[in-house]
Design an enzyme around this catalytic site. Structure first.
Site, PDB file in Angstrom:
ATOM      1  N   ARG A 186       0.826  -1.199   0.000  1.00 38.10           N
ATOM      2  CA  ARG A 186       0.000   0.000   0.000  1.00 38.10           C
ATOM      3  C   ARG A 186       0.867   1.259   0.000  1.00 38.10           C
ATOM      4  NH1 ARG A 186      -5.512   1.669   0.623  1.00 38.10           N
ATOM      5  NH2 ARG A 186      -6.151  -0.485   0.440  1.00 38.10           N
ATOM      6  N   GLU A 196      -9.737   5.818   6.673  1.00 36.07           N
ATOM      7  CA  GLU A 196      -8.300   6.069   6.583  1.00 36.07           C
ATOM      8  C   GLU A 196      -7.887   7.320   5.814  1.00 36.07           C
ATOM      9  OE1 GLU A 196      -7.947   2.024   4.999  1.00 36.07           O
ATOM     10  OE2 GLU A 196      -6.191   1.827   6.265  1.00 36.07           O
TER      11      GLU A 196
END
Lengths: 539, 816
Positions: free
Chosen positions: B365, B768
């Site tokens: 990520r 997030e």
């Protein structure tokens, strides 16, 4: 329950007011925490454990005590209400007091309802709680009961005074409550909204009656050796304390347990005999006393940090930041300035302030009382002048010293509730009509094994003109005064560099010409603390 | 698409604005009330479904569940050394301590001694007989089971005396691990050259950098972050008949707990029942790392056939569990006169800790977010997950995304300084295009790009340009204090990078009284997932919120769930619950039409009423009739995110269903004598699509902003360089933000728009992405530090920007 707890019939139960009645607790270990008692014994699980060291506020509860002066500012219906951290309060210290927890709030709404509506009111939230719901002040909810109790304390105090807090005051009130979810804005919103909802006030009458009855019920812990329960002694007068201290010189003195509580919770230390000083009313004295040197502010060693700093800030408003940044309200309510000084930690924030004010420490053994300048009290790391059987009775700050230009600068990673990387207490006085330094005090915490004054740096300034050149000399001399350590709070280099720079700041703020205002030197000046404002207006 | 900017918002908000102003600026209660009256249940700022319980202290967390008779307590004995071997363990003295029932070691684990989530390299208890390898200081070696929690903790605290240890110096930093070539997973690379979806030639990337008009080469340090969930790790295991277990576990991933406990005990999954009503915060820290505690409690409960609770003390929680990975970066970029990045090469090294845990996906990520909102035609990224003698780092809100993106933001900031241009202008020339220059380094086409209009909106509403000038004037005059300003944009990919995790299930029951019970695979950790899912169900069935109750996440209800992570909770579980509710609604409509006439497709459900063939019936009436007509009034629901693909060998594909956007402007003031600083003002505009619950989403945005600010400023993790002990292991030494760190001016808005993908009611995930908003704080500090040196040189500021880090950078720019 502690595995070491024992029941001794010769000792007496701890008695306190909780959820509408007096409870008797017997056979409890003297260091059993209020939090463990609540959660494990009383099955009141609303109060949470977040850190078990008084730093997160999830266990915030409110303690009520009979006010010595029912009409004094800050009292609520004859009670003194103060937040504390339940995780580091020992249960026997509750004796004679009232314990309020999150479970009490809805009950207040029910009590405020007419008889036939009470059943319905059981489900009614208190304005503090309703405001938190309305403003989306909870997410995971785990810190929430602690916030609710801090807000409730503020709510009752402001209702009693007929005032409403500013957002800044609310933020300061909540500085001991950590929330990891919300970012705090909605909680501060709730702190404002709660005053706009129909008021629900604590009915203090039954509490006052119960506590008064307790006080008069003949349970006498005043006997010099009268242990409240095993190993837990709670004298009522200084004379009793002094006698007990002489007889049990190895006993652990206990005041707010803001440090001692951690020894138990984290290090499993067995404290043996405990002498609790919190019931000695004389020890809490704060008063101005006249003497030949123009008078002094006397602070009894049992005075809370909150009360002691408030008294200092009234006279020296420039100490506001260090007051508000000293731990958190629950810690300042429980902890004492005398304890902070006696503990002698090199990173305690009271000693540098007190040293800059030429404070003396008053020690007592039996009937013998002696005084010494605070710097003389400290010998080495966690070593001091206390003799066996002796204890700190009070602190005395000369009023004359408070008329100097005084500054206290605390440096830590976070503004609130953090332990100093270093803390500076400074005072300077120039000769009348000149820029010559007549007197200067440069005291530092966090720079050595004890809090101490920078002898070389002070010497470099006394008798010299208060100029950039003298400051440069003092900064150089400071490197001779201190060889600080590196740790998780700061490196040695940073500590020394900042200590030097703080002398620079002192000069910038106090030089004869072009002295800079707080707005020009402090990033914290944007925070409109009430006392800072008062200082600015007074100046 | 954009809401016209409210003139009031163009004015700087009053410092410490009151709650009414704050509410009015964030949500539109009147519009929501109207929508509600018309029957909408999504898009409404309903309070958290447990709010009334939270505030009353009545919300039950695991430690609040009344204990069963005979409950025992567990505490863990931890390794006092960070590296080396435990050669012998003598537990007799500990066994003899008061209240101790037994002490368990690795030998007592009947099944596999492993709780690794992906790679099986994570022992539950240190295997003394199997080499005794010590991996970090704090590693659990044995478990004390005692009659009380205090007795267990007291006994476990004697761990050091029970062990014979051969200690080795620890490897602590990512650089050190990298130099030794020790990694927990193989290195990863993403290379793309010539702006092409097909080419990935490293030499071409380097050539692009080399021939660019300007080059910039540097390194950056970004620290890790402790989750600091207020409720620590806890598991309560209860033995059931036939060797089965029921475990209450504070976890984001009940199914994984179920599987790992089953492996550790040699049980089938159907014998392990894991339940979680709510967590007191998770933030990623209870995704994989709740496993060790679930396993130990389960092993003890199984062996002793008594309920066993394992609740960590806060210090032990810090010492045992991992957190956000710290990163070290080394990079070089080539750029043109306007600051356009023509080529970039970056090496990222993370501190993975002693085991793989989720470090691989975190690095993936990170690499997939290095681009952030920027078109990088030539880019080579290399990711290394360094194996160190520290706690095994894990998920934390953002999951590597923030760590990837902050590197390119640091580059933008430096490039702007070197060109003496406003950093916003440099950022803007690099933004992804809408129709071209829109393919990411991992070959996903960026669609639905709103970064241009979002940033323009915020630039105007925050008064960015005027304040830039005002700050320059202030800094000109100010001796001690310097102010700084920065705008940081974000683009964040939504979905698990692993395709098969993107699925969810739900169960909806409608009872004959018309009340509704919802269960789904997601977990509630404060983010308001249950609130949103309940809203989706209420909306679908046209009923009031009060009718809908969401129950504990439970492996016996919905099986094979994914972790509640990657911001996907509402996207996945909302869709699954909608699917279930829609099936019931269709059956109800059918039943109503059969009884009352008209077409089933024309039956309308809203506001607890059912409109059928011109009649209005109570919802409960229709339910009652359907029951009598023998209609199934409960249903399962399922959802799998469409269109995803990921080739993990090539590191290419379409890992994300869509992107969320946002931007923030922060202004700080810095003390050049001490490095102290204060956030003066923050303006945020964030994209939550068509929000399911604006108040909940605002709560996520603000909470993430303050949390991320803590990561980048005050939250510093320090390991002792010799012993390898984490010395910041409690809130006394590890400093998360407090109420006074919330800025006095805090303007937060949701961007008016909707998800162009068919997400749940066109909303976007919001957990997030906003964690990247506080980059603006870090770069505002950098701007102020730069001002202290007359903007001549690039400040060597590392994160966290503690006062010490700031003063060091100031000293550097002033003496340069």
């Amino acid at each position: 329950m502690s595995t070491e707890s024992s029941s001794n019939n010769s000792t007496q139960p701890v008695r306190f007011f909780h959820r509408g009645r007096i409870v008797d607790v017997s056979g409890v270990h003297p260091t059993r925490s209020v939090l463990d008692w609540l959660r494990e014994d009383a099955h009141c699980t609303g109060t949470k454990e977040g850190c078990n060291e008084g730093d997160c506020g999830a266990c915030t509860v409110v303690i009520g005590e009979l006010a010595s002066d029912a009409n004094a500012p800050g009292t609520v219906g004859g009670l003194q209400l103060q937040t504390v951290n339940a995780c580091i309060q020992f249960l026997p210290t509750l004796h004679g007091k009232a314990l309020f927890t999150v479970e009490d709030l809805k009950a207040q709404c029910a009590a405020a309802q007419p008889q036939d509506n009470r059943k319905h009111a059981v489900h009614t939230l208190h304005p503090v709680q309703q405001a938190m719901v309305d403003c989306h002040g909870s997410q995971c909810g785990f810190c929430t009961p602690g916030f609710v109790m801090s807000l409730w304390s503020a709510y009752e105090h402001h209702q009693a005074e007929g005032t409403q807090p500013t957002r800044q005051q609310l933020a300061d009130e909540l500085s001991g409550n950590l929330c990891r979810c919300t970012g705090y804005r909605p909680i501060l919103d709730a702190g404002q909204r709660m005053f706009d909802l129909p008021a629900v006030r604590l009915d203090t009458k039954p509490v006052v009656a119960a506590l008064t009855a307790l006080q008069n019920d003949g349970l006498d812990y005043a006997a010099p050796l009268g242990a409240r329960i095993d190993h837990f002694h709670a004298p009522r007068t200084i004379a009793q304390l002094a006698a007990l201290r002489e007889q049990k010189p190895r006993a652990q003195l206990l005041a707010g347990s803001t440090d001692v509580g951690l020894w138990v919770n984290k290090q499993f230390r067995d404290l043996g005999d405990i002498i609790y000083v919190g019931d000695v009313a004389e020890m809490k004295t704060i008063e101005t006393r006249q003497n030949d040197e123009g008078g002094e502010l006397y602070i009894g060693a049992g005075a809370s940090l909150e009360a002691a700093f408030e008294a200092l800030v009234q006279r020296v408003p420039s100490l506001t930041d260090v007051w508000l940044r000293f731990a958190s309200p629950p810690i300042r309510h429980a902890g004492t300035m005398g304890g902070n000084v006696a503990n002698g930690s090199p990173i305690g924030d009271s000693p540098p302030v007190l040293m800059s004010l030429d404070a003396e420490i008053e020690l007592r053994r039996g009937d013998a009382v002696r005084r010494m300048p605070l710097p003389d009290f400290y010998i080495d790391y966690m070593k001091n002048q206390l003799q066996p059987g002796e204890f700190v009775q009070g602190l005395a700050v000369p009023l004359a010293a408070m008329r100097r230009q005084v500054r206290a600068y605390k440096i830590s990673k976070r503004f609130d509730c953090d332990i100093s990387a270093l803390c500076a207490g400074f005072a300077i006085e120039l000769e009348q009509g000149s820029d010559t330094v007549k007197a200067v005090r440069l005291a530092f915490g966090g720079m050595a094994a004890t809090v101490k004054r920078a002898a070389n740096a002070e010497a470099a300034l006394v008798g010299k003109p208060w100029t950039q050149a003298s400051v440069a000399a003092a900064k150089l001399a400071l490197a001779q005064d201190f060889k600080p350590l590196s740790d998780m709070r700061a490196s040695a280099d940073y500590r020394l560099q900042v200590a030097q720079n703080l002398i620079q700041r002192l000069w910038l703020e106090t030089r004869a010409e072009d002295a800079l205002s707080l707005e020009e030197t402090s990033v914290w000046s944007v925070m409109p603390h009430a006392a800072v404002k008062a200082a600015a207006e007074g100046a | 698409m954009n809401k016209p900017i409210d003139a009031r918002l163009l004015q700087p908000a009053e410092a410490f604005a009151d709650y009414l102003t704050n509410t009015a600026a964030r949500i539109d209660p009147a519009a929501e009330a109207l929508a509600h009256d018309l029957g909408a249940r999504v898009g409404i700022s309903r309070p958290h479904e447990s709010a009334h319980l939270h505030v009353a202290g009545e919300a039950t967390y695991i430690d609040d569940i009344p204990e069963l008779t005979g409950t025992l307590h567990c505490a863990l004995g931890l390794s006092p050394a960070a590296n080396g071997r435990v050669t012998a363990l003598s537990l007799d003295a500990i066994r003899a301590m008061p209240g101790v029932v037994t002490v368990l070691t690795a030998d007592d684990i009947p099944g596999t001694n492993d709780c690794g989530s992906i790679v099986h390299d994570d022992p539950i208890l240190l295997p003394v007989k199997d080499g005794g390898e010590i991996r970090y200081l704090g590693q659990p070696v044995f478990a004390v089971i005692a009659e009380t929690r205090e007795a267990a903790r007291r006994a476990a605290s004697r761990a050091k005396e029970a062990m014979t240890i051969e200690a080795q110096p620890p490897v602590l930093t990512p650089q050190d691990a990298h130099a030794r070539g020790q990694y927990v997973v193989p290195p990863m690379h993403i290379v793309r050259s010539g702006g092409s979806a097909n080419e990935g030639d490293e030499a071409a990337v380097r050539a692009a950098i080399a021939k660019a008009p300007h080059r910039h080469k540097s390194t950056l340090d970004v620290g890790g972050q402790e989750q600091f969930y207020l409720e620590g790790q806890i598991s309560y295991a209860i033995p059931k008949e036939g060797g089965a277990l029921h475990i209450h576990c504070s976890t984001q991933h009940p199914s994984e707990m179920q599987h790992l406990v089953a492996h550790a005990l040699h049980l089938q999954s159907n014998e392990v029942h894991v339940e979680c009503r709510r967590m007191g915060g998770g933030f990623g820290g209870k995704e994989s790392q709740s496993a060790l505690f679930a396993c130990v409690a389960a092993i003890a409960a199984r062996q002793l056939q008594r309920p066993v609770k394992l609740r960590l003390d806060r210090d032990d929680d810090f010492m045992i569990t991992g957190r956000r990975h710290c990163f070290w970066y080394e990079y070089e970029v080539g750029y043109d006169d306007e600051g356009r990045i023509l080529g970039a090469e970056i090496t990222m090294v993370s501190r993975a800790g002693h085991s793989a845990d989720l470090s691989g996906p975190v690095m993936t990520r990170a690499l997939c977010h290095f681009d952030n909102a920027y078109w990088l035609p030539n880019v080579a990224m290399h990711g290394f997950s360094g194996k160190t003698n520290t706690q095994s780092n894990t998920a934390f809100r953002g999951f590597g995304g923030p760590q990837g993106a902050i590197a390119i933001e640091n580059i933008m900031d430096s490039v702007a300084r070197e060109l003496k241009r406003d950093p916003l202008d440099v950022r803007r020339v690099n933004f992804y295009g809408k129709a071209e220059n829109n393919v990411t380094p991992y070959r996903q086409t960026v669609t639905g790009n709103i970064v241009h209009e979002l940033v323009a909106d915020l630039e105007a509403s925050s008064g960015y340009r005027a304040r830039r000038e005002e700050i320059a004037a202030f800094n000109q005059k100010s001796v001690v204090l310097k102010r700084g300003l920065a705008l940081a944009p974000l683009k964040f990919g939504i979905s698990f990078n692993v395709k098969h995790f993107n699925q969810a299930g739900a169960l909806v029951h409608v009872y004959t009284d018309g009340s509704i019970l919802v269960n789904h695979g997601g977990t509630e950790m404060g983010q308001g997932l249950n609130t949103k899912v309940a809203q989706v169900v209420a909306h679908e069935l046209g009923v009031s919120f009060e009718r809908v109750r969401v129950t504990a996440t439970d492996t016996t209800k919905v099986a094979n769930t994914s972790a509640t992570a990657a911001s996907t909770g509402a996207d996945l579980n909302g869709k699954a619950a909608q699917d279930a509710a829609r099936q019931i609604r269709e059956r109800l409509a059918e039943s109503a039409a059969e009884r009352h006439g008209g077409k089933a497709s024309e039956v309308r459900f809203a506001n607890d009423k059912v409109e059928v063939n011109g009649r209005s019936l109570a919802f409960s009436t229709v339910v009652g009739e359907a029951y009598l007509d023998r209609k199934q009034l409960w249903s399962d629901g399922f959802y799998a995110t469409p269109g995803l693909s990921w080739d993990k060998d090539k590191m290419q594909g379409r890992p994300f269903y869509y992107y969320a956007y946002g931007a923030a402007v922060s202004e700080v003031i810095v003390d050049t004598l001490t490095g102290e600083w204060k956030l003066l003002r923050a303006d945020i505009l964030h994209d939550a699509g068509k929000s399911l619950n604006p108040a909940v989403d605002i709560g996520q945005v603000e909470g993430a902003f303050i949390q991320g600010m803590g990561w980048l400023t005050t939250e510093e993790l320090v390991w002792h360089p010799q012993s390898g002990m984490l010395t910041t292991h409690a809130p006394s030494t590890y400093k998360i933000p407090t109420a006074n760190d919330c800025p006095p001016v805090f303007n937060v808005r949701l961007f008016e728009g909707q998800n162009f993908e068919d997400s749940i009611h066109r909303s976007k995930a919001v957990g997030e992405p906003p964690l990247l908003l506080p980059f603006s704080v870090f770069f505002a500090i950098r701007d102020a530090v730069s001002a202290a040196g007359g903007h001549r040189v690039d400040p060597p500021l590392k994160a966290p920007a503690t006062s010490e880090s700031i003063l060091r950078a100031i000293t550097a720019v002033q003496s340069a």
